[in-house]
Design an enzyme around this catalytic site. Sequence first.
Site, PDB file in Angstrom:
ATOM      1  N   SER A 208       0.836  -1.199   0.000  1.00 45.49           N
ATOM      2  CA  SER A 208       0.000   0.000   0.000  1.00 45.49           C
ATOM      3  C   SER A 208       0.877   1.259   0.000  1.00 45.49           C
ATOM      4  O   SER A 208       1.686   1.442  -0.905  1.00 45.49           O
ATOM      5  CB  SER A 208      -0.955  -0.046   1.196  1.00 45.49           C
ATOM      6  OG  SER A 208      -1.961   0.921   1.084  1.00 45.49           O
ATOM      7  N   ASP A 339      -9.689  -3.248  -6.238  1.00 46.94           N
ATOM      8  CA  ASP A 339      -9.166  -2.596  -5.033  1.00 46.94           C
ATOM      9  C   ASP A 339      -9.976  -1.323  -4.752  1.00 46.94           C
ATOM     10  O   ASP A 339      -9.989  -0.396  -5.562  1.00 46.94           O
ATOM     11  CB  ASP A 339      -7.691  -2.255  -5.237  1.00 46.94           C
ATOM     12  CG  ASP A 339      -6.996  -1.797  -3.961  1.00 46.94           C
ATOM     13  OD1 ASP A 339      -7.645  -1.153  -3.121  1.00 46.94           O
ATOM     14  OD2 ASP A 339      -5.797  -2.084  -3.818  1.00 46.94           O
ATOM     15  N   HIS A 368      -8.247  -4.681  -1.238  1.00 47.49           N
ATOM     16  CA  HIS A 368      -7.005  -4.012  -0.861  1.00 47.49           C
ATOM     17  C   HIS A 368      -6.303  -4.839   0.208  1.00 47.49           C
ATOM     18  O   HIS A 368      -6.767  -4.935   1.351  1.00 47.49           O
ATOM     19  CB  HIS A 368      -7.294  -2.603  -0.333  1.00 47.49           C
ATOM     20  CG  HIS A 368      -6.055  -1.795  -0.081  1.00 47.49           C
ATOM     21  ND1 HIS A 368      -5.235  -1.355  -1.108  1.00 47.49           N
ATOM     22  CD2 HIS A 368      -5.475  -1.369   1.062  1.00 47.49           C
ATOM     23  CE1 HIS A 368      -4.222  -0.676  -0.607  1.00 47.49           C
ATOM     24  NE2 HIS A 368      -4.345  -0.676   0.719  1.00 47.49           N
TER      25      HIS A 368
END
Length: 397
Positions: A208, A339, A368
């Site tokens: 991320s 996502d 995600h």
Amino acid sequence: MFSNPLFAAGVLAAGSAVIVRKRVVDRSGVELVHAPQTAAVGDRGSLLDIIAARCPSLADPKAARFVPAVALPTADMQTCYNGVCEGLRRARFVEYERELITTEDGGTIGLDWSPPFAQMPEDDRPIVVLSHGLSGGSHETYVQLAVRHLTAAPYHFRTVVVNYRGCAGVRLTTHVLYNGGLTADYGFAVEHVHRRFPSSALVGVGYSLGANLVTKYVGEQGEACPLKAAISVCNPYDLLAASDAIDRPSIRNKYLYTPAMLLGLMRLFHRHRKAIDSGPVRLDHAAIAKITRIRQFDDLITARVFGYTDSVDYYTQCSCAQFLPRIRIPLLAISSLDDPVCPEDTIPRSAFRSNPHLILATTQFGGHLGYHESLSSTWLPRPIGEFCAAIFDSPEA
């Protein structure tokens, strides 16, 4: 959006009868995006050749697929289940040994080594250096699952998680926290690991916001990068576009993702407010108390503390997409097209098609940092382990 293989009905007329035939539309496969000719990796062939030969989870037509757990069929469920796991597993299920290192400006970074050195004495085996996401740390479920996979058979790699300033119990010893583009701290940690283990090959893995940071660092370093390769997982690439996506008016953004992400940031700020206030920048605490959006946090805190004009300036300067053309080591990027935090339209596919050092692997589903195949297993560590082994030229791959 349900993510198990979908069915399309084809209706055929046969006389007076109507026959309905169901055609399976399998959307669980992995798609690889890359340049027409990928770069050579030493004398072992091209990057694509190595992935095809050593990474079945990415390239084998039968194995390169992700099918979500029946109980977690949507992107939101996949994404939020990490939080559920975190709540159920308050104690760590990976054993770490922490080492604190001090940067040149007096900042403190926590390196969590696994296995501890009593279990795995120092040697020249390969090391995987992991970088967590927004306000996270080595305790995150997705980090621990990767560490457990990489340190077990057949790999037995050494791993180290870089916990940034103020994160995961690391004391804040300067007036600044960290941000998604502060590559100096990541580079300092990598150089420390390299000095301590000069004969060990290193691969960096970022998740991320940590993926944005690692990718930016690799691009900045170019041919001088001390990492042998890198892996980017659920990378936002364009921080401004990702911020715009989170700010779009929707029920899940308003009541789920924005509050959850903002909660972590605000906890981090309040935990270290005294140290942050000791610096030269005077913050508007009355305005900070009214923050309801992540961009407001970055306007009122991140941008001011780090000297950016505003959040847009911060996002623009720190987004890793602009550094992709400069990368000169193998980089594998893994993204799910559903996502909800890093949308599909933020993925710079053109950069992956033009830079021969890059490989993008996309899945239709996964959310995600989700990729849960069942309530007790996840797909994501497999391609990470295979790629690391292939790069390290480990015979177990």
